[in-house]
Design a protein around this motif. Structure first.
Motif, short mmCIF file in Angstrom:
data_model
loop_
_atom_site.label_atom_id
_atom_site.label_comp_id
_atom_site.label_asym_id
_atom_site.label_seq_id
_atom_site.Cartn_x
_atom_site.Cartn_y
_atom_site.Cartn_z
N LEU A 285 7.11 6.83 -1.97
CA LEU A 285 6.36 6.57 -0.74
C LEU A 285 5.00 6.01 -1.11
O LEU A 285 4.24 6.65 -1.84
N ILE A 286 4.70 4.81 -0.65
CA ILE A 286 3.43 4.15 -0.92
C ILE A 286 2.70 3.95 0.41
O ILE A 286 3.27 3.40 1.35
N ARG A 287 1.46 4.41 0.45
CA ARG A 287 0.63 4.27 1.65
C ARG A 287 -0.62 3.49 1.28
O ARG A 287 -1.33 3.86 0.35
N ILE A 288 -0.85 2.41 2.00
CA ILE A 288 -2.05 1.60 1.80
C ILE A 288 -2.83 1.64 3.11
O ILE A 288 -2.42 1.05 4.11
N SER A 289 -3.93 2.36 3.11
CA SER A 289 -4.75 2.49 4.31
C SER A 289 -6.09 1.79 4.10
O SER A 289 -6.64 1.79 3.01
N ASN A 290 -6.57 1.18 5.15
CA ASN A 290 -7.84 0.46 5.07
C ASN A 290 -8.60 0.60 6.38
O ASN A 290 -8.01 0.81 7.45
N THR A 291 -9.88 0.47 6.29
CA THR A 291 -10.72 0.49 7.49
C THR A 291 -10.42 -0.74 8.33
O THR A 291 -10.34 -1.85 7.81
N GLY A 292 -10.27 -0.53 9.63
CA GLY A 292 -10.01 -1.65 10.51
C GLY A 292 -9.16 -1.24 11.69
O GLY A 292 -8.82 -0.06 11.86
N CYS A 293 -8.82 -2.21 12.52
CA CYS A 293 -7.97 -1.98 13.69
C CYS A 293 -6.71 -2.81 13.55
O CYS A 293 -6.73 -3.90 12.99
N LEU A 294 -5.62 -2.27 14.09
CA LEU A 294 -4.33 -2.93 13.94
C LEU A 294 -4.33 -4.32 14.55
O LEU A 294 -3.68 -5.22 14.05
N GLY A 295 -5.08 -4.53 15.60
CA GLY A 295 -5.10 -5.84 16.25
C GLY A 295 -5.59 -6.93 15.34
O GLY A 295 -5.19 -8.09 15.45
N THR A 296 -6.47 -6.57 14.40
CA THR A 296 -6.99 -7.57 13.47
C THR A 296 -6.28 -7.52 12.13
O THR A 296 -6.16 -8.52 11.44
N THR A 297 -5.78 -6.31 11.76
CA THR A 297 -5.12 -6.19 10.46
C THR A 297 -3.75 -6.82 10.47
O THR A 297 -3.36 -7.52 9.56
N ASP A 298 -3.00 -6.58 11.54
CA ASP A 298 -1.66 -7.15 11.63
C ASP A 298 -1.76 -8.58 12.11
O ASP A 298 -1.73 -8.86 13.29
N SER A 299 -1.87 -9.48 11.19
CA SER A 299 -2.08 -10.88 11.52
C SER A 299 -0.80 -11.59 11.88
O SER A 299 -0.83 -12.72 12.35
N GLY A 300 0.34 -10.95 11.64
CA GLY A 300 1.61 -11.61 11.91
C GLY A 300 1.94 -12.68 10.90
O GLY A 300 2.82 -13.50 11.10
N GLY A 301 1.20 -12.72 9.77
CA GLY A 301 1.43 -13.72 8.76
C GLY A 301 2.70 -13.45 7.98
O GLY A 301 3.36 -12.43 8.13
N VAL A 302 3.01 -14.43 7.10
CA VAL A 302 4.25 -14.32 6.34
C VAL A 302 4.21 -13.17 5.34
O VAL A 302 5.24 -12.68 4.91
#
Length: 358
Positions: A285-302
């Protein structure tokens, strides 16, 4: 034993057994005759020859690839032809039987033909069904191999991706360090070369050990630290039991890059990024957490789409990837990877990757 030898063995044994059985029955009713035995032997060769011609036709025109209705029609016609040929050849020999039964059975001729058709039907059905099932199995195997080849080609493309903007920014940061901090500049060049080397090798390997992937992530974060300075804090922690676990190359680096680009970098005061790797329910199980909001973090990029696709290609339904808003100001990307290698068995008690907080 090869399939060809099995085929000829069954042909000889099968038709010999049938003809000898009919010879014994005939002799018990009408008496033992040398000519009858000779015709039984001839029938053995004749039946083998006719059915072998049928086999050649099936293979030549690839009947096993036909739809079932069309195949059934061809099988029916073939049985009728083969049975009729055997009947007309044997009528002169069996005229005594026909003459004896003709008085009481007006349709004895058609019954005679149907008897040979039944014998041929047994052989034709057995061979056709086997060949059809075998061809279907080979076709499915070819489809699987083709699908595997296509997925492997896709995986190579996905493994070899490296954001060119990162390379450009890293080189700019190193250029600034050359005069200010030559030692740090030299270290940064080494870290960048390690990342580039791993990126070039990524398309040659399906998986790498987690400790190697984490080292690449650490080099990447150190280079980003040069750029963002105090705006970026990071931490990497890994359970020593999973250091040898096999993971897709450059996958974690892509997710870490996504967290910084769409999370930490967008905040005036920066933020923190944490990478945690642990063993849960016999899976990594790998968890990568970062400061920010999902609306900006999830860019929908490839990058995010490729992560899910790569996990599906390598591990199937047992693996998963998801990204979600863990807390009000924290986004978490979570990866679960099932056992693929002997990572647990290879664990030899080494100390875990250095946990670093900058």
């Amino acid at each position: 034993m090869s399939k060809s030898r099995i085929y000829w063995t069954l042909q000889i044994v099968g038709w010999t057994g049938l003809m000898m059985y009919e010879f014994v029955v005939y002799s018990a009713q009408f008496g033992l005759e040398a000519d009858t035995f000779l015709w039984s032997v001839i029938n053995i060769f004749l039946a083998i020859g006719l059915t072998h011609v049928y086999r050649l036709i099936v293979r030549r025109w690839n009947w096993s690839m036909l739809p079932l209705p069309r195949l059934a029609f061809r099988v029916s016609v073939s049985v009728l032809i083969l049975g009729s040929v055997m009947s007309f050849i044997n009528i002169p020999v069996d005229r005594e039987i026909i003459a004896h039964d003709l008085a009481n059975q007006p349709f004895v001729f058609w019954g005679y033909i149907s008897g040979w058709c039944k014998n041929m039907l047994t052989w034709v059905l057995a061979y056709t069904v086997y060949h059809y099932v075998e061809q279907t199995r080979l076709t499915e195997l070819e489809k699987i191999m083709l699908k595997t080849s296509m997925r492997e080609a896709e995986a190579k493309v996905l493994r070899s991706q490296l954001n060119p903007h990162f390379t450009f920014n890293a080189l700019n940061s190193i250029r600034a360090l050359v005069s200010e901090n030559p030692m740090k500049a030299q270290q940064s060049i080494t870290q960048l070369s390690n990342i580039l080397r791993n990126s070039l090798l990524a398309d040659r390997r399906k998986t790498v050990e987690l400790r190697e992937e984490l080292k690449t992530v650490e080099d990447y974060l150190e280079l980003e630290k040069v750029r963002y300075e105090e705006r970026l804090d990071y931490q990497i922690q890994a359970d020593p039991k999973v250091l040898y676990w096999q993971v897709p190359p450059m996958m974690l680096q892509t997710l870490v890059e996504n967290g910084i680009k769409h999370g930490v970098s967008k905040l005036p005061k920066g933020g923190k990024l944490v990478v945690l790797a642990s063993l849960e329910d016999n899976a990594l199980l790998i968890r990568i957490s970062n400061t920010g909001c999902l609306g900006t973090t999830d860019s929908g990029g490839v990058g995010l789409l490729n992560t899910a696709e790569r996990l599906s290609i390598l591990y199937g339904k047992e693996a998963y990837f998801k990204i979600f808003q863990e807390q009000e100001n924290t986004v978490c990307a979570e990866i679960r990877i099932p056992t693929l290698s002997d990572g647990l068995q290879r664990y030899n008690g080494e100390t875990p990757l250095r946990s670093e907080v900058v």
